[in-house]
Design an enzyme around this catalytic site. Structure first.
Site, PDB file in Angstrom:
ATOM      1  N   GLU A  15       3.656   5.526  -7.076  1.00 18.66           N
ATOM      2  CA  GLU A  15       4.009   6.950  -7.007  1.00 18.66           C
ATOM      3  C   GLU A  15       3.204   7.750  -8.032  1.00 18.66           C
ATOM      4  O   GLU A  15       3.014   7.316  -9.164  1.00 18.66           O
ATOM      5  CB  GLU A  15       5.504   7.111  -7.292  1.00 18.66           C
ATOM      6  CG  GLU A  15       6.051   8.466  -6.926  1.00 18.66           C
ATOM      7  CD  GLU A  15       6.082   8.691  -5.418  1.00 18.66           C
ATOM      8  OE1 GLU A  15       5.543   9.729  -4.996  1.00 18.66           O
ATOM      9  OE2 GLU A  15       6.623   7.860  -4.691  1.00 18.66           O
ATOM     10  N   CYS A  42       7.200   5.041   4.444  1.00 18.38           N
ATOM     11  CA  CYS A  42       6.464   3.774   4.347  1.00 18.38           C
ATOM     12  C   CYS A  42       5.490   3.591   5.506  1.00 18.38           C
ATOM     13  O   CYS A  42       4.481   2.910   5.366  1.00 18.38           O
ATOM     14  CB  CYS A  42       7.439   2.598   4.323  1.00 18.38           C
ATOM     15  SG  CYS A  42       8.710   2.711   3.053  1.00 18.38           S
ATOM     16  N   PHE A  73       0.831  -1.200   0.000  1.00 19.09           N
ATOM     17  CA  PHE A  73       0.000   0.000   0.000  1.00 19.09           C
ATOM     18  C   PHE A  73       0.867   1.253   0.000  1.00 19.09           C
ATOM     19  O   PHE A  73       1.763   1.397   0.811  1.00 19.09           O
ATOM     20  CB  PHE A  73      -0.926   0.002   1.218  1.00 19.09           C
ATOM     21  CG  PHE A  73      -1.849   1.168   1.254  1.00 19.09           C
ATOM     22  CD1 PHE A  73      -1.586   2.255   2.061  1.00 19.09           C
ATOM     23  CD2 PHE A  73      -2.972   1.205   0.443  1.00 19.09           C
ATOM     24  CE1 PHE A  73      -2.434   3.350   2.091  1.00 19.09           C
ATOM     25  CE2 PHE A  73      -3.824   2.289   0.471  1.00 19.09           C
ATOM     26  CZ  PHE A  73      -3.557   3.363   1.286  1.00 19.09           C
TER      27      PHE A  73
END
Length: 249
Positions: free
Chosen positions: A27, A231, A23
């Site tokens: 980009e 992240c 997930f």
């Protein structure tokens, strides 16, 4: 998650799940006009690499900036890191130690001299840089970017047995952008005159643009699990005024 959160799952038929299936790893550029065409919702970007390098994210990030383009792109750059380290070596700081501040168990005495003399690592990073440059040329063409709209952020990588390029120290490009405030993975780079030279270099690039850099220790929480600050965070953004359903292919 609120009632307005949705997702789509599609299992690959004949391939293993890749990092792009994680997930948030897809980009998207900011809104841009390139090659005479408007992209009011930005362009979806998927990383590419040379065949031998099996895994490679784009290692890019965007942040807003006043001006015609209204954004700048950050790119991870081994070349920029080696250039900085060579400069510090010439200044007499070759024995400056990295990783001193790691919260983990890394006790190796890694110095600028050792990094620069590691020929295998030099060759690996030259290869990674060629892969990044290939993507860089594509991004410049497809997003109408000029060279001075790209900022190189020092980074180093090691290629593992599976051909994956792994960040040698926390990858500062994988930061979180909150308007003008940046939450940047703390790189724990060589200490020169009581200051991390990597942090100092990044601040010298970004502070003049009106950005505030805060360095966050994510070694134990994310870096050692193959991720960084970017992240492990998500931000609720204000939607574009442009109605996406009016976009024509």
């Amino acid at each position: 998650m609120g009632p307005d959160f949705g997702y789509v799952t599609r299992e690959p038929l004949f391939e293993l799940v890749t990092s792009l299936d994680s997930f948030g790893n897809l980009e998207v550029s900011p809104p841009v006009t390139a090659n005479g065409k408007d992209y009011p919702l930005g362009r979806i970007l998927i990383g590419s690499s040379f065949p031998k390098l099996r895994w490679m994210n784009l290692w890019t990030l965007w942040f807003p900036i006043p001006g015609k383009k209204q954004f700048r792109m950050l790119m991870a750059s081994p070349s920029a890191c080696y250039k900085l380290f060579r400069e510090k070596q010439k200044e007499g700081h070759g024995e400056a130690v990295m990783f001193k501040g790691y919260t983990g168990t890394d006790t190796k005495r890694v110095t600028i001299n050792k990094v620069l003399s590691n020929e295998i690592m030099v060759q690996e990073n030259q290869y990674v840089q060629r892969c990044i440059d290939w993507n860089r040329d594509i991004l410049k063409q497809e997003l109408g970017l000029k060279e001075d709209e790209i900022i190189d952020i020092p980074a180093l990588f090691k290629i593992d047995k599976e051909g994956k390029a792994m960040a040698y120290f926390p990858n500062m490009v994988n930061m979180i952008v909150l308007q003008r405030d940046l939450g940047i993975p703390k790189p724990f780079g060589p200490i020169v005159e009581n200051e991390c030279c990597l942090e100092q270099h990044v601040c010298s690039l970004l502070d003049p643009l009106g950005l505030t850099c805060s360095f966050i220790d994510d070694v134990s929480s994310y870096h050692k699990h193959l991720g960084e600050v970017h992240c492990g965070t998500n931000v609720q953004r204000k939607p574009f005024a442009f109605k996406w359903w009016n976009v024509l292919p």
